[in-house]
Design a protein around this motif. Structure first.
Motif, PDB file in Angstrom:
ATOM      1  N   ASP A   9       0.865  -1.169   0.000  1.00 35.61           N
ATOM      2  CA  ASP A   9       0.000   0.000   0.000  1.00 35.61           C
ATOM      3  C   ASP A   9       0.906   1.226   0.000  1.00 35.61           C
ATOM      4  O   ASP A   9       2.140   1.112   0.085  1.00 35.61           O
ATOM      5  N   LYS A  10       0.325   2.403  -0.068  1.00 35.39           N
ATOM      6  CA  LYS A  10       1.099   3.645   0.030  1.00 35.39           C
ATOM      7  C   LYS A  10       1.638   3.809   1.448  1.00 35.39           C
ATOM      8  O   LYS A  10       1.125   3.215   2.407  1.00 35.39           O
ATOM      9  N   PHE A  11       2.669   4.616   1.599  1.00 34.89           N
ATOM     10  CA  PHE A  11       3.134   5.105   2.888  1.00 34.89           C
ATOM     11  C   PHE A  11       2.651   6.555   2.951  1.00 34.89           C
ATOM     12  O   PHE A  11       3.284   7.456   2.392  1.00 34.89           O
ATOM     13  N   ARG A  12       1.499   6.762   3.568  1.00 34.91           N
ATOM     14  CA  ARG A  12       0.833   8.064   3.503  1.00 34.91           C
ATOM     15  C   ARG A  12       1.772   9.198   3.918  1.00 34.91           C
ATOM     16  O   ARG A  12       2.392   9.171   4.976  1.00 34.91           O
ATOM     17  N   GLY A  13       1.869  10.199   3.052  1.00 31.47           N
ATOM     18  CA  GLY A  13       2.708  11.351   3.336  1.00 31.47           C
ATOM     19  C   GLY A  13       4.169  11.154   3.012  1.00 31.47           C
ATOM     20  O   GLY A  13       4.954  12.105   3.103  1.00 31.47           O
ATOM     21  N   PRO A  18       3.212   2.746  -5.925  1.00 30.72           N
ATOM     22  CA  PRO A  18       4.154   2.410  -6.996  1.00 30.72           C
ATOM     23  C   PRO A  18       5.611   2.710  -6.633  1.00 30.72           C
ATOM     24  O   PRO A  18       6.506   1.956  -7.022  1.00 30.72           O
ATOM     25  N   GLU A  19       5.843   3.783  -5.894  1.00 30.41           N
ATOM     26  CA  GLU A  19       7.216   4.089  -5.467  1.00 30.41           C
ATOM     27  C   GLU A  19       7.739   3.022  -4.509  1.00 30.41           C
ATOM     28  O   GLU A  19       8.902   2.599  -4.605  1.00 30.41           O
ATOM     29  N   VAL A  20       6.893   2.586  -3.593  1.00 25.55           N
ATOM     30  CA  VAL A  20       7.309   1.538  -2.653  1.00 25.55           C
ATOM     31  C   VAL A  20       7.559   0.228  -3.395  1.00 25.55           C
ATOM     32  O   VAL A  20       8.552  -0.465  -3.143  1.00 25.55           O
ATOM     33  N   ALA A  21       6.676  -0.108  -4.336  1.00 25.02           N
ATOM     34  CA  ALA A  21       6.872  -1.338  -5.113  1.00 25.02           C
ATOM     35  C   ALA A  21       8.184  -1.295  -5.892  1.00 25.02           C
ATOM     36  O   ALA A  21       8.896  -2.308  -6.003  1.00 25.02           O
ATOM     37  N   ALA A  22       8.521  -0.131  -6.428  1.00 25.66           N
ATOM     38  CA  ALA A  22       9.777   0.006  -7.171  1.00 25.66           C
ATOM     39  C   ALA A  22      10.983  -0.167  -6.254  1.00 25.66           C
ATOM     40  O   ALA A  22      12.004  -0.764  -6.649  1.00 25.66           O
ATOM     41  N   ALA A  23      10.885   0.339  -5.026  1.00 22.98           N
ATOM     42  CA  ALA A  23      11.982   0.160  -4.066  1.00 22.98           C
ATOM     43  C   ALA A  23      12.153  -1.313  -3.711  1.00 22.98           C
ATOM     44  O   ALA A  23      13.276  -1.817  -3.578  1.00 22.98           O
ATOM     45  N   ILE A  24      11.047  -2.025  -3.560  1.00 25.43           N
ATOM     46  CA  ILE A  24      11.110  -3.466  -3.280  1.00 25.43           C
ATOM     47  C   ILE A  24      11.729  -4.206  -4.458  1.00 25.43           C
ATOM     48  O   ILE A  24      12.554  -5.116  -4.283  1.00 25.43           O
ATOM     49  N   ALA A  25      11.364  -3.796  -5.676  1.00 32.63           N
ATOM     50  CA  ALA A  25      11.928  -4.430  -6.868  1.00 32.63           C
ATOM     51  C   ALA A  25      13.431  -4.186  -6.959  1.00 32.63           C
ATOM     52  O   ALA A  25      14.194  -5.076  -7.359  1.00 32.63           O
ATOM     53  N   LEU A  40      -0.893  -1.721  -4.489  1.00 35.44           N
ATOM     54  CA  LEU A  40      -2.276  -1.976  -4.098  1.00 35.44           C
ATOM     55  C   LEU A  40      -2.885  -0.784  -3.365  1.00 35.44           C
ATOM     56  O   LEU A  40      -2.219   0.201  -3.083  1.00 35.44           O
ATOM     57  N   ALA A  41      -4.163  -0.896  -3.050  1.00 28.99           N
ATOM     58  CA  ALA A  41      -4.892   0.116  -2.276  1.00 28.99           C
ATOM     59  C   ALA A  41      -6.109  -0.561  -1.674  1.00 28.99           C
ATOM     60  O   ALA A  41      -6.477  -1.685  -2.054  1.00 28.99           O
ATOM     61  N   GLY A 258       3.403  -3.743   2.722  1.00 26.03           N
ATOM     62  CA  GLY A 258       3.700  -2.731   3.726  1.00 26.03           C
ATOM     63  C   GLY A 258       2.816  -1.516   3.617  1.00 26.03           C
ATOM     64  O   GLY A 258       2.034  -1.365   2.669  1.00 26.03           O
ATOM     65  N   GLU A 259       2.943  -0.631   4.606  1.00 25.66           N
ATOM     66  CA  GLU A 259       2.209   0.625   4.648  1.00 25.66           C
ATOM     67  C   GLU A 259       2.900   1.548   5.642  1.00 25.66           C
ATOM     68  O   GLU A 259       3.851   1.147   6.325  1.00 25.66           O
ATOM     69  N   GLY A 260       2.423   2.768   5.723  1.00 28.78           N
ATOM     70  CA  GLY A 260       3.088   3.750   6.568  1.00 28.78           C
ATOM     71  C   GLY A 260       3.041   3.419   8.041  1.00 28.78           C
ATOM     72  O   GLY A 260       4.041   3.587   8.750  1.00 28.78           O
ATOM     73  N   LYS A 261       1.891   2.973   8.520  1.00 31.16           N
ATOM     74  CA  LYS A 261       1.753   2.645   9.947  1.00 31.16           C
ATOM     75  C   LYS A 261       0.979   1.356  10.108  1.00 31.16           C
ATOM     76  O   LYS A 261      -0.153   1.238   9.637  1.00 31.16           O
ATOM     77  N   LEU A 262       1.589   0.396  10.768  1.00 31.73           N
ATOM     78  CA  LEU A 262       0.937  -0.878  11.035  1.00 31.73           C
ATOM     79  C   LEU A 262       0.213  -0.777  12.369  1.00 31.73           C
ATOM     80  O   LEU A 262       0.840  -0.546  13.410  1.00 31.73           O
ATOM     81  N   ASP A 263      -1.113  -0.891  12.333  1.00 31.12           N
ATOM     82  CA  ASP A 263      -1.905  -0.831  13.560  1.00 31.12           C
ATOM     83  C   ASP A 263      -3.029  -1.843  13.473  1.00 31.12           C
ATOM     84  O   ASP A 263      -3.081  -2.662  12.539  1.00 31.12           O
ATOM     85  N   ALA A 264      -3.935  -1.805  14.440  1.00 26.03           N
ATOM     86  CA  ALA A 264      -5.003  -2.806  14.480  1.00 26.03           C
ATOM     87  C   ALA A 264      -5.866  -2.768  13.221  1.00 26.03           C
ATOM     88  O   ALA A 264      -6.344  -3.809  12.743  1.00 26.03           O
ATOM     89  N   GLU A 265      -6.069  -1.578  12.652  1.00 27.43           N
ATOM     90  CA  GLU A 265      -6.894  -1.445  11.454  1.00 27.43           C
ATOM     91  C   GLU A 265      -6.253  -2.074  10.222  1.00 27.43           C
ATOM     92  O   GLU A 265      -6.931  -2.334   9.231  1.00 27.43           O
ATOM     93  N   SER A 266      -4.939  -2.297  10.288  1.00 29.78           N
ATOM     94  CA  SER A 266      -4.236  -2.906   9.150  1.00 29.78           C
ATOM     95  C   SER A 266      -4.759  -4.296   8.829  1.00 29.78           C
ATOM     96  O   SER A 266      -4.568  -4.791   7.712  1.00 29.78           O
ATOM     97  N   PHE A 267      -5.432  -4.921   9.794  1.00 28.34           N
ATOM     98  CA  PHE A 267      -5.925  -6.292   9.609  1.00 28.34           C
ATOM     99  C   PHE A 267      -7.448  -6.326   9.486  1.00 28.34           C
ATOM    100  O   PHE A 267      -8.066  -7.359   9.667  1.00 28.34           O
ATOM    101  N   ASN A 268      -8.023  -5.165   9.167  1.00 29.06           N
ATOM    102  CA  ASN A 268      -9.479  -5.053   9.068  1.00 29.06           C
ATOM    103  C   ASN A 268      -9.862  -4.530   7.689  1.00 29.06           C
ATOM    104  O   ASN A 268     -10.249  -3.381   7.518  1.00 29.06           O
ATOM    105  N   GLY A 269      -9.722  -5.395   6.683  1.00 27.93           N
ATOM    106  CA  GLY A 269     -10.085  -5.021   5.321  1.00 27.93           C
ATOM    107  C   GLY A 269      -9.079  -4.136   4.627  1.00 27.93           C
ATOM    108  O   GLY A 269      -9.397  -3.507   3.617  1.00 27.93           O
ATOM    109  N   LYS A 270      -7.859  -4.082   5.131  1.00 28.78           N
ATOM    110  CA  LYS A 270      -6.822  -3.254   4.541  1.00 28.78           C
ATOM    111  C   LYS A 270      -5.831  -4.114   3.752  1.00 28.78           C
ATOM    112  O   LYS A 270      -5.890  -5.347   3.752  1.00 28.78           O
ATOM    113  N   VAL A 271      -4.905  -3.437   3.085  1.00 29.00           N
ATOM    114  CA  VAL A 271      -3.986  -4.127   2.180  1.00 29.00           C
ATOM    115  C   VAL A 271      -3.102  -5.130   2.914  1.00 29.00           C
ATOM    116  O   VAL A 271      -3.022  -6.307   2.522  1.00 29.00           O
TER     117      VAL A 271
END
Length: 338
Positions: A9-13, A18-25, A40-41, A258-271
């Motif tokens: 997912d994006k790292f908000r802010g 796509p930038e994160v995916a490119a870094a992983i690649a 993804l989103a 990955g995403e900017g902040k991993l919290d409880a909501e990350s596992f509730n319908g999120k990427v």
């Protein structure tokens, strides 16, 4: 060579998906792996990128009425993708401080959908999230009423609205108004407006928005689209289906999300939660890279916090570099396994 699927997912802010995916690649190349990039989103901001990015731009009224050049996508298959944040987003209003929470309009989103219909779209996907508005979608209804209903029947266009909240229509101002700059008095005013619009939509379209989860998304814009015949659907599921995520995970030797902040909501319908579930189901090892990991969250053992691993200066100043380093290290370890 082994293949890693980059499905973040994006790292908000900080960085787009796509930038994160490119870094992983890039990390995959450094570690001697092949890679497949699949940004993804979850149905909010970034959904346009997940569907392949913009190939159209239309000038529409922004949330405060000032014209904005809003990007959107039209596919060869007749599927259009509109991201409401690109036309009616809080960032376009200058954030909560610059927003007019009572006067902000969703009209630009309606005009983007109208532009897609004018180009012959047979299905329109609208992502909600990051909006400046609490107009109950009325300004959008004014633009689109003559084009509906958007139910896909009898040759009519179909509309799918991707949203990642379950807030109902009349609660939109209470739940989201303060983060859009609304004072307590304005929240009361906006709630009264939403109640009146709910009554209007019930009389005009025969829909009770109190029974529609997600109708309060984007300040009631979700409910307005539902009144026009659209289907409100979980955003991550829609993106996952379009990108054939399950097939991509099954075909990979490892997955990085990955995403900017991993919290409880990350596992509730999120990427992140969705990718983790798929990876586990297919027995594929997965790395989760996050800018920060909230304390007491049941994070997977392979989760990496950039803040903890590299310090705040590097994590905020060069998040993509940190993502690349963390991923390279993990892939080298994973590649060494028998």
């Amino acid at each position: 060579m082994r293949t890693v699927l980059a499905a973040p997912d994006k790292f908000r802010g900080s960085a787009t998906a796509p930038e994160v995916a490119a870094a992983i690649a890039a990390a995959a190349g450094a570690a001697g792996w092949n890679s497949v990039q699949l940004p993804l989103a979850d149905g909010g901001e970034g959904t346009l990128d997940a569907f392949g990015g913009a190939n159209r731009t239309t000038t529409v009224p922004g949330p405060l009425g000032t014209p904005v050049d809003a990007p959107w996508r039209m596919g060869d298959d007749g599927v259009a993708v509109v991201e409401s944040a690109r036309a009616s987003g809080l960032d376009l209003a200058g954030g909560a401080e610059g927003n007019d929470p009572v006067g902000a309009t969703s009209r630009g989103t309606g005009e983007l959908v109208a532009a897609a219909l004018a180009e012959g779209a047979r299905r329109v996907i609208v992502s909600l999230g990051g909006s400046a508005t609490t107009d109950g979608g009325f300004d959008t209804v004014e633009v689109l009423e003559a084009h509906g209903p958007f139910d896909g029947r009898d040759g009519r266009p179909e509309m799918l609205v991707a949203c990642d909240v379950r807030t109902t229509f009349s609660d939109a101002a209470i739940v989201f108004g303060p983060q859009k700059g609304a004072s307590p008095e304005q929240v009361v005013e906006l709630t009264g407006r939403l109640d009146r619009l709910a009554s209007l939509y019930r009389q005009r379209y025969g829909i009770d928005l109190a029974e529609v989860p997600g109708s309060g998304a984007a300040g009631g814009l979700g409910g307005a689209f539902a009144a026009l015949g659209a289907r409100l659907v979980p955003g991550f599921g829609l993106v996952a289906e379009h990108t054939r995520l399950s097939e991509a995970v099954r075909s990979a030797d490892a997955v990085v999300t990955g995403e900017g902040k991993l919290d409880a909501e990350s596992f509730n319908g999120k990427v992140v939660g969705g990718v983790l579930d798929l990876a586990r189901a297919h027995g594929v090892p997965v790395l989760v890279v996050a800018g920060a990991v909230e304390e007491h969250v049941a994070a997977p053992a392979t989760a990496v916090s950039l803040l903890d691993s590299f310090g705040p200066e590097a994590a905020w100043g060069d998040p993509l570099g940190c993502i690349e380093r963390a991923t390279t290290r993990w892939l080298r370890e994973e590649g060494a396994r028998p």
